[in-house]
Write an enzyme that holds these catalytic residues in place. Structure first.
Site, PDB file in Angstrom:
ATOM      1  N   HIS A   1      -9.184  -0.867   1.452  1.00  0.00           N
ATOM      2  CA  HIS A   1     -10.553  -1.378   1.420  1.00  0.00           C
ATOM      3  C   HIS A   1     -11.535  -0.350   1.971  1.00  0.00           C
ATOM      4  O   HIS A   1     -12.651  -0.205   1.451  1.00  0.00           O
ATOM      5  CB  HIS A   1     -10.646  -2.671   2.226  1.00  0.00           C
ATOM      6  CG  HIS A   1     -10.269  -3.895   1.461  1.00  0.00           C
ATOM      7  ND1 HIS A   1      -8.957  -4.233   1.198  1.00  0.00           N
ATOM      8  CD2 HIS A   1     -11.023  -4.879   0.904  1.00  0.00           C
ATOM      9  CE1 HIS A   1      -8.923  -5.374   0.519  1.00  0.00           C
ATOM     10  NE2 HIS A   1     -10.157  -5.782   0.324  1.00  0.00           N
TER      11      HIS A   1
ATOM     12  N   HIS B   1       2.282  -2.696   2.247  1.00  0.00           N
ATOM     13  CA  HIS B   1       2.112  -1.249   2.200  1.00  0.00           C
ATOM     14  C   HIS B   1       1.587  -0.802   3.563  1.00  0.00           C
ATOM     15  O   HIS B   1       0.990  -1.593   4.298  1.00  0.00           O
ATOM     16  CB  HIS B   1       1.194  -0.803   1.055  1.00  0.00           C
ATOM     17  CG  HIS B   1      -0.134  -1.509   0.978  1.00  0.00           C
ATOM     18  ND1 HIS B   1      -1.219  -1.155   1.754  1.00  0.00           N
ATOM     19  CD2 HIS B   1      -0.547  -2.543   0.210  1.00  0.00           C
ATOM     20  CE1 HIS B   1      -2.245  -1.943   1.452  1.00  0.00           C
ATOM     21  NE2 HIS B   1      -1.871  -2.788   0.529  1.00  0.00           N
TER      22      HIS B   1
END
Length: 516
Positions: A399, A392
């Protein structure tokens, strides 16, 4: 025996609930729709070299097949699930969940009501500066953070990063130093040890005692590997042609002490686990709660389902999925920014004259990239994971957005200005990661609950950079996005409490105080 509430009470309650939902929905509906600007690379380069294309078919120098990229754009523009099934793939590894960016949220701001910024353009000095940092991170992956001030490679990294045209990492008097090297931008990030106390201290997971020793990866000096340093393996990864192999695990668990350790942590972590662990540790240590908590001074009650430990723990996990929906919208439907491994291919093919790409001179003349070539015989960016980045786009960072959301929830629940040294001894891992030793520098007194939450957010997000799968701007721009999501959820929840509650007050990532 007391009677059950009458039917009229239940009807009144349902009406109240309806109006709370309605007012929250109306507030979100009236929020201005943000302008979603891009860096223009997708329009500027017909061969799509400025954008993410991993998993699609590529030619021998990694340029994406035009028809395949068009099939991706067709799905993005239509939003039709059937069109996502028609994307032309280059291998056997699927794109990671683009349709998550289309999911609605019923609490807090909807993902499409939030903006993140604009990633650096392919040809910019800022992007080149971020790339130079990543090459040095790869070179220093096995060097202990505590040894940066004496390591010659770390000194060379500081020197080159300091003289770049546009490098936006933290500095002292305009210079990158061993103390600021690879650290985050938030208040408290450059104080104390590199690794947050919340990633080092033992904690209790219910009845289970956990020493935070990691199953990390072997260093290069002991048979470990960096990956994607040759054209064949790099191209296979770009095409999504797995399987890609497995990391070699160090048989000795270690405390986090270098970039490879942080990379190992963030390779397979549950995205909210670091912040849940911090929350558990703070609760077990009896850390002071936010002074605004209505039960701090109650004579007759303690919090539990509201304003108590179960509430705090659930909030941390609850906001993570909302953060992912918001950043997945930015990744797939707005920016589609290229990953560092793709940029590393552009560097390699330009430097070896197989192609000529519009890269800034700071990366083409980089000492760090030259040292990587001396080590590996190529200019590909060495990765800590055999599969490289996930499939992606790079911007924003999953994160980092989850870090921003979850860390904000912890800061809101506790008194974030309490000095951490009043709760625990400040420690760091020794150079081998085998034990925790006292940290004795005077800046340990600057550490607070809030600043160490900022730092753990940076450790996790920049840990992905140590693995070479993200850029500095991915982290820096995603933390505020996650923070905005957390604030929107706290606003919605505030209307649901029965307690007399003025709102949580805490310090944002930019250093300002806010009350929600």
């Amino acid at each position: 025996m007391a009677a059950a509430p009458p039917a009229e009470f239940a009807h009144k309650r349902s009406e109240q609930c309806f109006h709370i939902r309605l007012e929250a929905a109306q507030a979100e509906r009236s929020a201005p729709v943000p302008v979603l600007a891009t860096n223009g690379d997708e329009s500027l380069y017909a061969n799509r070299i400025g954008n993410f294309s991993k998993g699609l078919p590529h030619n021998q120098i990694g340029e994406v097949d035009p028809a395949a990229y068009h099939s991706l754009l067709n799905a993005i523009y239509s939003g039709d699930p059937a069109d996502f099934e028609r994307i032309v793939m280059g291998g056997n590894t699927g794109l990671v969940n683009p349709q998550a960016g289309l999911a609605f949220d019923m609490e807090g701001a909807d993902s499409h009501q939030l903006a993140i910024g604009v990633p650096p353009a392919l040809a910019s000095a800022q992007r080149a500066g971020e790339a130079v940092e990543l090459y040095w991170m790869a070179l220093l992956r096995d060097v202990s953070f505590s040894q940066y001030d004496t390591d010659s490679t770390a000194q060379a990294a500081c020197a080159e990063l300091s003289r770049l045209t546009d490098f936006r990492g933290p500095k002292v008097n305009g210079k990158v130093t061993p103390k600021t090297l690879f650290r985050g931008f938030t208040p408290g990030d450059v104080a104390g040890p590199y690794v947050s106390q919340f990633l080092l201290k033992p904690l209790e997971y219910g009845a289970i005692h956990i020493e935070q020793r990691l199953n990390t990866y072997l260093p290069l000096s002991n048979g470990g590997r960096d990956y994607m340093t040759d054209q064949a393996s790099w191209l296979a990864v770009q095409n999504g042609a797995g399987p890609f192999g497995q990391n070699l695990i160090d048989p000795t668990p270690r405390y986090a002490r270098n970039g490879r350790d942080l990379a190992a942590y963030v390779h397979i972590d549950v995205l909210f686990e670091a912040y849940l662990n911090a929350c558990l540790w703070l609760l077990d240590q009896g850390a002071p709660l936010n002074p605004d908590n209505p039960y701090v001074n109650s004579r007759t009650q303690v919090g539990f389902g509201t304003f108590g430990a179960p509430h705090a723990k659930a909030l941390v996990a609850e906001v993570a999925t909302r953060a992912l929906k918001a950043v997945w919208f930015q990744k797939w439907f707005v920016h589609r920014a290229l990953r560092p491994e793709e940029y590393g291919g552009l560097v390699h093919f330009t430097k070896t004259k197989a192609a000529s790409y519009p890269l800034h001179s700071d990366i083409l003349a980089s000492d760090g990239a030259g040292m990587v070539f001396s080590r590996n015989g190529s200019y590909f960016l060495p990765h800590a994971f055999p599969e490289g980045c996930p499939q992606h786009p790079s911007y924003g960072q999953g994160h980092g957005t989850v870090a921003g959301a979850c860390a904000t929830m912890v800061k809101a629940f506790f008194d974030d200005r309490v000095p951490l040294s009043s709760i625990t001894e400040i420690v760091q891992a020794d150079a081998q990661g085998l034990s925790l030793i006292p940290y004795t520098d005077s800046d340990k007194d600057q550490l607070t609950v809030g600043s160490e939450m900022n730092k753990i957010a940076a450790n996790i997000a920049i840990g992905r950079n140590h693995a070479a799968v993200h850029w500095r701007s991915d982290y820096a721009d995603s933390l505020p996005l996650g923070e905005a999501i957390a604030i929107s959820v706290l606003k919605d929840q505030k209307a649901t409490y029965s307690e007399s509650f003025s709102g949580f007050t805490f310090t944002k990532f930019d250093g300002t105080r806010i009350t929600i």
